[in-house]
Design a protein around this motif. Sequence first.
Motif, PDB file in Angstrom:
ATOM      1  N   PRO A   1      -2.583  -4.232  -2.760  1.00  0.00           N
ATOM      2  CA  PRO A   1      -1.206  -4.005  -3.221  1.00  0.00           C
ATOM      3  C   PRO A   1      -0.179  -4.903  -2.534  1.00  0.00           C
ATOM      4  O   PRO A   1       0.812  -5.294  -3.155  1.00  0.00           O
TER       5      PRO A   1
ATOM      6  N   ASN B   1      -3.631   3.230   2.852  1.00  0.00           N
ATOM      7  CA  ASN B   1      -4.383   3.001   1.626  1.00  0.00           C
ATOM      8  C   ASN B   1      -3.878   3.971   0.554  1.00  0.00           C
ATOM      9  O   ASN B   1      -4.045   5.179   0.685  1.00  0.00           O
ATOM     10  N   PRO B   2      -3.255   3.445  -0.512  1.00  0.00           N
ATOM     11  CA  PRO B   2      -2.672   4.357  -1.517  1.00  0.00           C
ATOM     12  C   PRO B   2      -3.714   5.243  -2.187  1.00  0.00           C
ATOM     13  O   PRO B   2      -3.387   6.354  -2.622  1.00  0.00           O
ATOM     14  N   GLN B   3      -4.956   4.770  -2.261  1.00  0.00           N
ATOM     15  CA  GLN B   3      -5.988   5.606  -2.889  1.00  0.00           C
ATOM     16  C   GLN B   3      -6.282   6.850  -2.041  1.00  0.00           C
ATOM     17  O   GLN B   3      -6.668   7.887  -2.556  1.00  0.00           O
TER      18      GLN B   3
ATOM     19  N   LEU C   1       4.631   8.598  -4.154  1.00  0.00           N
ATOM     20  CA  LEU C   1       3.308   8.580  -4.794  1.00  0.00           C
ATOM     21  C   LEU C   1       2.616   9.930  -4.611  1.00  0.00           C
ATOM     22  O   LEU C   1       2.021  10.478  -5.546  1.00  0.00           O
TER      23      LEU C   1
ATOM     24  N   ALA D   1      -7.376  -2.069  -4.552  1.00  0.00           N
ATOM     25  CA  ALA D   1      -6.076  -1.390  -4.478  1.00  0.00           C
ATOM     26  C   ALA D   1      -6.019  -0.549  -3.210  1.00  0.00           C
ATOM     27  O   ALA D   1      -5.506   0.565  -3.197  1.00  0.00           O
ATOM     28  N   GLY D   2      -6.567  -1.106  -2.122  1.00  0.00           N
ATOM     29  CA  GLY D   2      -6.549  -0.396  -0.841  1.00  0.00           C
ATOM     30  C   GLY D   2      -5.383  -0.845   0.011  1.00  0.00           C
ATOM     31  O   GLY D   2      -4.246  -0.843  -0.442  1.00  0.00           O
TER      32      GLY D   2
ATOM     33  N   THR E   1      -9.693  -1.982  -9.668  1.00  0.00           N
ATOM     34  CA  THR E   1     -10.673  -1.493  -8.699  1.00  0.00           C
ATOM     35  C   THR E   1     -12.028  -1.508  -9.388  1.00  0.00           C
ATOM     36  O   THR E   1     -12.162  -2.055 -10.488  1.00  0.00           O
TER      37      THR E   1
ATOM     38  N   GLU F   1       2.412   2.025 -10.683  1.00  0.00           N
ATOM     39  CA  GLU F   1       3.807   2.292 -11.067  1.00  0.00           C
ATOM     40  C   GLU F   1       4.707   2.398  -9.831  1.00  0.00           C
ATOM     41  O   GLU F   1       5.813   1.859  -9.815  1.00  0.00           O
ATOM     42  N   LEU F   2       4.225   3.087  -8.805  1.00  0.00           N
ATOM     43  CA  LEU F   2       5.097   3.394  -7.670  1.00  0.00           C
ATOM     44  C   LEU F   2       4.968   2.407  -6.515  1.00  0.00           C
ATOM     45  O   LEU F   2       5.921   2.172  -5.790  1.00  0.00           O
ATOM     46  N   VAL F   3       3.778   1.872  -6.311  1.00  0.00           N
ATOM     47  CA  VAL F   3       3.547   1.046  -5.129  1.00  0.00           C
ATOM     48  C   VAL F   3       3.496  -0.443  -5.473  1.00  0.00           C
ATOM     49  O   VAL F   3       3.779  -1.288  -4.632  1.00  0.00           O
TER      50      VAL F   3
ATOM     51  N   ASP G   1      -6.870   3.838 -15.319  1.00  0.00           N
ATOM     52  CA  ASP G   1      -6.054   5.064 -15.309  1.00  0.00           C
ATOM     53  C   ASP G   1      -5.962   5.662 -13.904  1.00  0.00           C
ATOM     54  O   ASP G   1      -4.967   6.287 -13.551  1.00  0.00           O
ATOM     55  N   ASP G   2      -7.037   5.460 -13.118  1.00  0.00           N
ATOM     56  CA  ASP G   2      -7.060   6.039 -11.767  1.00  0.00           C
ATOM     57  C   ASP G   2      -6.018   5.402 -10.847  1.00  0.00           C
ATOM     58  O   ASP G   2      -5.635   5.995  -9.847  1.00  0.00           O
ATOM     59  N   ILE G   3      -5.604   4.169 -11.177  1.00  0.00           N
ATOM     60  CA  ILE G   3      -4.612   3.520 -10.310  1.00  0.00           C
ATOM     61  C   ILE G   3      -3.276   3.322 -11.035  1.00  0.00           C
ATOM     62  O   ILE G   3      -2.411   2.584 -10.558  1.00  0.00           O
TER      63      ILE G   3
ATOM     64  N   LEU H   1      -0.791   5.429 -11.458  1.00  0.00           N
ATOM     65  CA  LEU H   1       0.324   5.969 -10.672  1.00  0.00           C
ATOM     66  C   LEU H   1       0.601   5.085  -9.448  1.00  0.00           C
ATOM     67  O   LEU H   1       1.753   4.817  -9.109  1.00  0.00           O
ATOM     68  N   ILE H   2      -0.483   4.621  -8.806  1.00  0.00           N
ATOM     69  CA  ILE H   2      -0.330   3.721  -7.654  1.00  0.00           C
ATOM     70  C   ILE H   2       0.406   2.464  -8.089  1.00  0.00           C
ATOM     71  O   ILE H   2       1.336   1.996  -7.429  1.00  0.00           O
TER      72      ILE H   2
END
Lengths: 344, 217
Positions: B17, A185-187, A217, B12-13, B34, B46-48, B39-41, B43-44
């Motif tokens: 993704p 889970n990325p979060q 990440l 986004a768990g 989510t 962008e990369l994932v 904003d909280d996701i 970075l996720i």
Amino acid sequence: MTLTYAFGLDTFGDREGRADGTPLSHAQTIRNVVEEGVFAEQAGVDFFGIGEHHTDYFPMPAGDVVLAAIAARTEKIRLGSAVTVLSSDDPVRVFQRYSTLNAVSGGRAEVILGRGSSIESFPLFGYDLADYEELFDEKATLFAELLKGGPVTWEGKTRAALLSQDVVPHLESGPFPAWIGVGGNPQSVIRAARLGFSLALAIIGGPPSRFAAYSELFRRALEKFGQPPRPVLVHSPGHVAATDEQAKAEFWPAWREVIALVAEERGFAIPTEASFDREAGPDGALYVGSPETVASKIAANVRALGATRFDLKYGLPGLTHDQLMTTIELYGQQVVPRVRELLG
Amino acid sequence: MQNESRLAVLGAGHVGPVIARLAIGAGYPVAIATSGDPDDIALITELVIPGAEPRWASDAVADADIVVLAIPLHRWTDVDPARLAGKVVIDAMNYWPASDGVLTAFENDATGSSEIVAGRLAGSAVVKALNHIGYHELEDRARPSGAPDRRASGLAGDDPAAVAAVAELTDRIGYDPVRLGGLPAGRVLQPGGPVFGQVLTVPEFERAVHQDARSLR
């Protein structure tokens, strides 16, 4: 910069079997785990981890007690949980137990905190599974505070508030290594970075390469939160024997059986021989084979995932103590030196 | 052929993704959201999930034709049914009491979890899909149309146009869509069912479904 790699072994206290297939008692299994931890040091392994479980086939609820017994008979090997189910525990008690282990072992303790994908502890201790996210977030936040040392002030919904509370035993020389276990889970990766923990990737199925983005990440998230760089470790199951054929013949029936046991509650599919071969192949998550096969796979994935530590979860319910001692010997004496060589 | 359908992936768990990446690879415009601030996701994303747009859930859903529910089932009542009205909704969620906690509403073996979800989403066309192949395998096993080792992914829904849209999505992300019928037929896709957690060819999939007692309705 030369990277320093470390290689560990993890167990869930998998209930061991006799050669005739009958199971050993919980107590004898636990005594055997102590011997395995001591032997891991002799074989040259850097870390020995014990995962918290509460079932008949993983009778291992108090790994810290077992680790203390290993600590008393070893000098160098690092000792930790893999994982502690923090969501259904009290962070203050977890800190106290592992700070005590750190004292007993002369500074060799570590902890890997898990949200609880192995969920038998929730009903056992009276927690509601539906709350696991909130429970883990709050408790990991408190644990990060406790690791800083000094009096702790904290308030939340999941345990009593603390006001300038002195929590003993005090740390002797700064915080012991603490990781958060993440299953994909990325979060959860972001949370580990935000709270200042290192990242433990638990990869138990599918191609490990899909986790490569998680290391990046994590690195970027640490930067974003103003945290210093922290290491990434990979934890995966496996079994080492003299040949690929022997390793698979020993591991596969036990793997099928244990996954069938957890399949219902965890939503896993019962593995087929074809799906097992896939997982044991170069693109799968299981490290089952000869020392050379396992070493090549570890080296490739450590490199691909930007990790500096790899922990092999050895053993399965029903495997014998002798088989496990062979895995430990081959892992420490052949696999680890070969991986170091491959990584240059 | 480029599809005009826009996707909003909620969650986004583990699962969100993966579905988002597959859909982006198939050429769909994808927003991901989510319950919180995009904003909280960022970075996720962008990369994932490169190529996806992190948005507030309400904005992502408003602009979407297809909404993918990829959130834990015990949190799904956080989603406002009014916002999903008029949308095709893919229910990719599963009910696992031992890891999600017991949810009284879903404790009825005679009714599928997607039927219960649909009951709360009266204005939406719910299709049960993308729930039965593990998220850790869904990308690895995807194959282009016509590949000899292509596998099946089942779907079930009551609205023919919605089923067609989700079958097209399933095909374009790399699986042979197997239409099972109306939403109740989706029970065979659930945990404990004959194809759950399995990655099967179409003939293997159909055989497993037919051999299952639950298919003898």
